[in-house]
Design a protein around this motif. Structure first.
Motif, PDB file in Angstrom:
ATOM      1  N   GLU A  22     -19.143  -8.492  19.279  1.00 48.33           N
ATOM      2  CA  GLU A  22     -17.877  -9.182  19.514  1.00 48.33           C
ATOM      3  C   GLU A  22     -16.945  -8.330  20.384  1.00 48.33           C
ATOM      4  OE1 GLU A  22     -14.103 -11.081  17.012  1.00 48.33           O
ATOM      5  OE2 GLU A  22     -15.919 -10.422  15.957  1.00 48.33           O
ATOM      6  N   ASP A  23     -16.843  -7.067  20.052  1.00 49.35           N
ATOM      7  CA  ASP A  23     -15.944  -6.186  20.817  1.00 49.35           C
ATOM      8  C   ASP A  23     -16.504  -5.873  22.205  1.00 49.35           C
ATOM      9  OD1 ASP A  23     -13.876  -6.026  18.974  1.00 49.35           O
ATOM     10  OD2 ASP A  23     -14.844  -4.416  17.852  1.00 49.35           O
ATOM     11  N   ARG A  24     -17.820  -5.819  22.338  1.00 48.65           N
ATOM     12  CA  ARG A  24     -18.413  -5.650  23.659  1.00 48.65           C
ATOM     13  C   ARG A  24     -18.047  -6.829  24.555  1.00 48.65           C
ATOM     14  NH1 ARG A  24     -23.982  -2.521  23.629  1.00 48.65           N
ATOM     15  NH2 ARG A  24     -23.603  -1.076  21.905  1.00 48.65           N
ATOM     16  N   SER A  25     -18.159  -8.013  24.010  1.00 47.54           N
ATOM     17  CA  SER A  25     -17.831  -9.209  24.782  1.00 47.54           C
ATOM     18  C   SER A  25     -16.354  -9.245  25.141  1.00 47.54           C
ATOM     19  CB  SER A  25     -18.201 -10.474  23.995  1.00 47.54           C
ATOM     20  OG  SER A  25     -19.594 -10.529  23.760  1.00 47.54           O
ATOM     21  N   LEU A  26     -15.492  -8.860  24.194  1.00 50.31           N
ATOM     22  CA  LEU A  26     -14.055  -8.850  24.452  1.00 50.31           C
ATOM     23  C   LEU A  26     -13.703  -7.859  25.556  1.00 50.31           C
ATOM     24  CD1 LEU A  26     -11.136  -9.656  23.755  1.00 50.31           C
ATOM     25  CD2 LEU A  26     -11.164  -7.870  21.981  1.00 50.31           C
ATOM     26  N   LEU A  27     -14.294  -6.659  25.481  1.00 51.62           N
ATOM     27  CA  LEU A  27     -13.995  -5.640  26.476  1.00 51.62           C
ATOM     28  C   LEU A  27     -14.436  -6.100  27.871  1.00 51.62           C
ATOM     29  CD1 LEU A  27     -12.759  -2.790  26.599  1.00 51.62           C
ATOM     30  CD2 LEU A  27     -15.072  -1.869  26.423  1.00 51.62           C
ATOM     31  N   GLU A  28     -15.596  -6.710  27.945  1.00 53.62           N
ATOM     32  CA  GLU A  28     -16.086  -7.189  29.238  1.00 53.62           C
ATOM     33  C   GLU A  28     -15.245  -8.361  29.736  1.00 53.62           C
ATOM     34  OE1 GLU A  28     -20.225  -9.080  30.762  1.00 53.62           O
ATOM     35  OE2 GLU A  28     -20.205  -6.950  30.272  1.00 53.62           O
ATOM     36  N   GLU A  29     -14.884  -9.250  28.838  1.00 50.98           N
ATOM     37  CA  GLU A  29     -14.092 -10.422  29.224  1.00 50.98           C
ATOM     38  C   GLU A  29     -12.730 -10.026  29.782  1.00 50.98           C
ATOM     39  OE1 GLU A  29     -11.911 -14.253  27.068  1.00 50.98           O
ATOM     40  OE2 GLU A  29     -13.412 -13.073  25.966  1.00 50.98           O
ATOM     41  N   LYS A  30     -12.134  -8.986  29.227  1.00 51.90           N
ATOM     42  CA  LYS A  30     -10.789  -8.573  29.631  1.00 51.90           C
ATOM     43  C   LYS A  30     -10.798  -7.517  30.757  1.00 51.90           C
ATOM     44  CE  LYS A  30      -8.754 -11.168  26.591  1.00 51.90           C
ATOM     45  NZ  LYS A  30      -7.948 -12.346  27.020  1.00 51.90           N
ATOM     46  N   SER A  31     -11.971  -7.206  31.269  1.00 51.97           N
ATOM     47  CA  SER A  31     -12.067  -6.214  32.342  1.00 51.97           C
ATOM     48  C   SER A  31     -11.994  -6.897  33.702  1.00 51.97           C
ATOM     49  CB  SER A  31     -13.389  -5.442  32.236  1.00 51.97           C
ATOM     50  OG  SER A  31     -13.493  -4.787  30.992  1.00 51.97           O
ATOM     51  N   GLU A  32     -11.587  -6.128  34.703  1.00 52.69           N
ATOM     52  CA  GLU A  32     -11.629  -6.622  36.073  1.00 52.69           C
ATOM     53  C   GLU A  32     -12.028  -5.490  37.005  1.00 52.69           C
ATOM     54  OE1 GLU A  32      -7.858  -7.579  37.938  1.00 52.69           O
ATOM     55  OE2 GLU A  32      -6.785  -6.698  36.232  1.00 52.69           O
ATOM     56  N   CYS A 106     -14.280   3.258  46.673  1.00 50.07           N
ATOM     57  CA  CYS A 106     -14.384   3.168  45.214  1.00 50.07           C
ATOM     58  C   CYS A 106     -14.451   1.734  44.719  1.00 50.07           C
ATOM     59  CB  CYS A 106     -13.168   3.829  44.553  1.00 50.07           C
ATOM     60  SG  CYS A 106     -13.216   5.614  44.584  1.00 50.07           S
ATOM     61  N   SER A 107     -15.178   1.581  43.638  1.00 45.50           N
ATOM     62  CA  SER A 107     -15.126   0.377  42.827  1.00 45.50           C
ATOM     63  C   SER A 107     -14.812   0.834  41.410  1.00 45.50           C
ATOM     64  CB  SER A 107     -16.462  -0.367  42.869  1.00 45.50           C
ATOM     65  OG  SER A 107     -16.470  -1.436  41.945  1.00 45.50           O
ATOM     66  N   VAL A 108     -13.719   0.324  40.850  1.00 42.17           N
ATOM     67  CA  VAL A 108     -13.318   0.749  39.515  1.00 42.17           C
ATOM     68  C   VAL A 108     -13.181  -0.458  38.602  1.00 42.17           C
ATOM     69  CG1 VAL A 108     -12.120   2.791  40.397  1.00 42.17           C
ATOM     70  CG2 VAL A 108     -10.833   0.691  40.008  1.00 42.17           C
ATOM     71  N   ILE A 109     -13.441  -0.236  37.335  1.00 38.93           N
ATOM     72  CA  ILE A 109     -13.257  -1.258  36.306  1.00 38.93           C
ATOM     73  C   ILE A 109     -11.981  -0.929  35.548  1.00 38.93           C
ATOM     74  CG2 ILE A 109     -14.239  -2.350  34.258  1.00 38.93           C
ATOM     75  CD1 ILE A 109     -17.001  -1.418  35.241  1.00 38.93           C
ATOM     76  N   LEU A 110     -11.082  -1.902  35.466  1.00 37.71           N
ATOM     77  CA  LEU A 110      -9.807  -1.711  34.778  1.00 37.71           C
ATOM     78  C   LEU A 110      -9.794  -2.503  33.478  1.00 37.71           C
ATOM     79  CD1 LEU A 110      -7.325  -2.155  37.774  1.00 37.71           C
ATOM     80  CD2 LEU A 110      -8.433  -0.073  36.981  1.00 37.71           C
ATOM     81  N   VAL A 111      -9.293  -1.851  32.432  1.00 31.69           N
ATOM     82  CA  VAL A 111      -9.120  -2.502  31.136  1.00 31.69           C
ATOM     83  C   VAL A 111      -7.692  -2.246  30.675  1.00 31.69           C
ATOM     84  CG1 VAL A 111      -9.953  -2.709  28.767  1.00 31.69           C
ATOM     85  CG2 VAL A 111     -11.534  -2.011  30.586  1.00 31.69           C
ATOM     86  N   SER A 112      -7.003  -3.281  30.258  1.00 36.74           N
ATOM     87  CA  SER A 112      -5.655  -3.125  29.742  1.00 36.74           C
ATOM     88  C   SER A 112      -5.648  -2.125  28.595  1.00 36.74           C
ATOM     89  CB  SER A 112      -5.125  -4.470  29.245  1.00 36.74           C
ATOM     90  OG  SER A 112      -4.017  -4.303  28.381  1.00 36.74           O
ATOM     91  N   GLN A 113      -4.654  -1.233  28.607  1.00 43.20           N
ATOM     92  CA  GLN A 113      -4.525  -0.248  27.528  1.00 43.20           C
ATOM     93  C   GLN A 113      -4.391  -0.921  26.176  1.00 43.20           C
ATOM     94  OE1 GLN A 113      -4.951   2.717  26.865  1.00 43.20           O
ATOM     95  NE2 GLN A 113      -3.627   3.336  25.187  1.00 43.20           N
ATOM     96  N   ASP A 114      -3.661  -2.017  26.109  1.00 46.20           N
ATOM     97  CA  ASP A 114      -3.487  -2.709  24.824  1.00 46.20           C
ATOM     98  C   ASP A 114      -4.825  -3.199  24.280  1.00 46.20           C
ATOM     99  OD1 ASP A 114      -0.780  -2.274  24.944  1.00 46.20           O
ATOM    100  OD2 ASP A 114      -0.312  -4.256  25.760  1.00 46.20           O
ATOM    101  N   ILE A 115      -5.650  -3.762  25.159  1.00 50.06           N
ATOM    102  CA  ILE A 115      -6.956  -4.248  24.735  1.00 50.06           C
ATOM    103  C   ILE A 115      -7.845  -3.081  24.305  1.00 50.06           C
ATOM    104  CG2 ILE A 115      -9.075  -5.388  25.489  1.00 50.06           C
ATOM    105  CD1 ILE A 115      -6.764  -7.301  25.053  1.00 50.06           C
ATOM    106  N   PHE A 116      -7.899  -2.044  25.147  1.00 52.46           N
ATOM    107  CA  PHE A 116      -8.769  -0.913  24.851  1.00 52.46           C
ATOM    108  C   PHE A 116      -8.357  -0.236  23.547  1.00 52.46           C
ATOM    109  CE2 PHE A 116     -10.411   3.386  25.169  1.00 52.46           C
ATOM    110  CZ  PHE A 116     -11.696   3.176  25.661  1.00 52.46           C
TER     111      PHE A 116
END
Length: 221
Positions: A22-32, A106-116
């Motif tokens: 569940e958390d893997r999916s959430l982290l991927e869903e909220k990434s850009e 560069c190619s970077v993956i960003l995740v919101s601090q709140d989500i992470f």
């Protein structure tokens, strides 16, 4: 959403392996994913400091500004093992201005601090590893600031070259004297003089915006 972003993040930072499905999916869903050309500053709307950054491809240099010395390179974050960068925690704990610049395309993956953080705090081992990485970053920053304050310029340049060999993964550095002087907080003329000395004693070969390390052992001591 690009397929397999979590796999990239997990490969970059193995402690993420503790996450459940569940958390893997959430982290991927909220990434850009964002891309930056070599030399680009990564601040602003596209890469805010309240994001956790994973380097998917390329190399990111992290700087601070020091009065009277300009920009100083603190550390780099490259693709591969352990390259998650807990930017928000670093900013919260160190009263410095940070700058992020793409040292390569560069190619970077960003995740919101709140989500992470909402995920991180559920897993004690993950939380501990992020804090450990933060401690290593802080130790590196303290070491750089002490080096700037107390070490001769030649020693600073030697350590800088060693770190760049590690960052670029080889003995050929595509760096100008101007960029080096900016990174270590000195004048271009000083860098040119020391590099000329290195050339004279046979440890480097110099050409336009290129330094070939001909005696790597000299820089490992």
């Amino acid at each position: 959403m690009e397929h397999g972003l979590f796999s990239v993040m997990e490969a970059s930072f193995p402690p993420l392996s503790v996450l459940d499905c569940e958390d893997r999916s959430l982290l991927e869903e909220k990434s850009e994913v964002r891309t930056y050309p070599c030399g680009a500053l990564m601040h602003g709307r596209d890469c805010p400091l309240d994001s956790v950054i994973f380097v998917q491809k390329g190399l990111v240099n992290v700087y601070t500004s020091v009065k009277g010395k300009g920009e100083l390179l603190l550390f780099y974050v490259k693709e591969g093992g352990g390259c998650v960068f807990a930017a928000p925690k670093l900013v919260e704990n160190v009263k410095m201005d940070f700058m992020f610049r793409a040292a390569k395309d560069c190619s970077v993956i960003l995740v919101s601090q709140d989500i992470f953080h909402s995920i991180e705090k559920k897993y004690p081992s993950l939380y501990e590893q992020v804090d450990r990485l933060l401690a290593l970053r802080l130790e590196r920053i303290v070491s750089i600031m002490e080096l700037v304050a107390f070490s001769p310029m030649e020693e600073r340049l030697r350590r800088y070259i060693r770190s760049q060999m590690e960052a670029y993964g080889g003995n050929t550095l595509m760096l100008s004297h101007e960029s080096i002087s900016r990174d270590i907080g000195t004048r271009r003329e000083v860098v040119s003089r020391i590099l000329s000395y290195y050339k004279d004693i046979g440890v480097v070969s110099l050409s336009r915006q290129r330094i070939e390390i001909t005696n790597p052992g000299f820089f490992s001591s």
